[in-house]
Design an enzyme around this catalytic site. Structure first.
Site: not given
Length: 200
Positions: A62, A105
């Site tokens: 990701s 993230k």
């Protein structure tokens, strides 16, 4: 008389050997010294791991190409004790929908901001110019908007750099990461060895 003087001075016997009692004392001191060293090292490692550093292994793609699947990172737990997360920071945090899991993230939206996603571009507080994102893996084609996020106080909007394959704030039930859920700022990749270095 000479024997008495040797005992008083605790000098070796004439054959150069240390008496058994003295040798046992020295061995005991050596063992205690090693035990203290090991205990101190373990205590220091535990302290650093719980209060200063956080270790993370990346289980997915990701955050490609900034961070690859299988990479190992070190984060700084103290980064946000006296400071605030900044846009662009790569952060390690408790996943808001399941705090038993840790995620990694990038911070996109800050507290109190309006973040608009439209045609694979991000606009902050109605800006005419989109956010510059030179870290994206490829052209963003999945879930490109339109979305509008009103970021609450003490919360952050986060997304992966691989927007086409990132389970991030766009999808979560609990959209935002609170500062309390922030575990640290990811700062250094230590594995694989050919990619050791500071993260940006």
């Amino acid at each position: 008389m000479q024997e008495e003087e040797k005992q008083k001075k605790q000098i070796p016997d004439t054959d150069g050997q240390i008496p058994d009692s003295e040798e046992k004392v020295q061995i005991g001191r050596e063992i205690v010294s090693w035990v203290i060293t090991v205990v101190a090292a373990v205590a220091l490692a535990l302290f650093l791991n719980h209060f200063v550093l956080i270790n993370a292994r990346i289980p997915s793609g990701s955050m490609e190409n900034t961070i690859m699947e299988g990479d190992r990172l070190i984060g700084n737990r103290l980064s946000y004790v006296w400071g605030e997360p900044k846009r662009g920071d790569i952060v390690i945090f408790k996943f808001p929908d399941d705090e038993t899991q840790n995620y990694v993230k990038r911070v996109i939206g800050l507290p109190g901001e309006t973040v608009t996603v439209e045609d694979a571009k991000i606009y902050i507080n109605g800006s005419k110019e989109p956010l510059e994102e030179d870290y994206l893996k490829e052209d963003w084609t999945v879930e490109t908007g339109p979305f509008t996020f009103e970021v609450p106080d003490d919360c952050y909007l986060v997304m992966g750099d691989n927007r086409n394959n990132s389970y991030d704030s766009r999808y979560w039930e609990h959209t935002y990461v609170t500062k309390e859920e922030m575990l640290g700022k990811a700062g250094f990749r230590y594995y694989p060895f050919n990619k050791i270095g500071v993260l940006e």
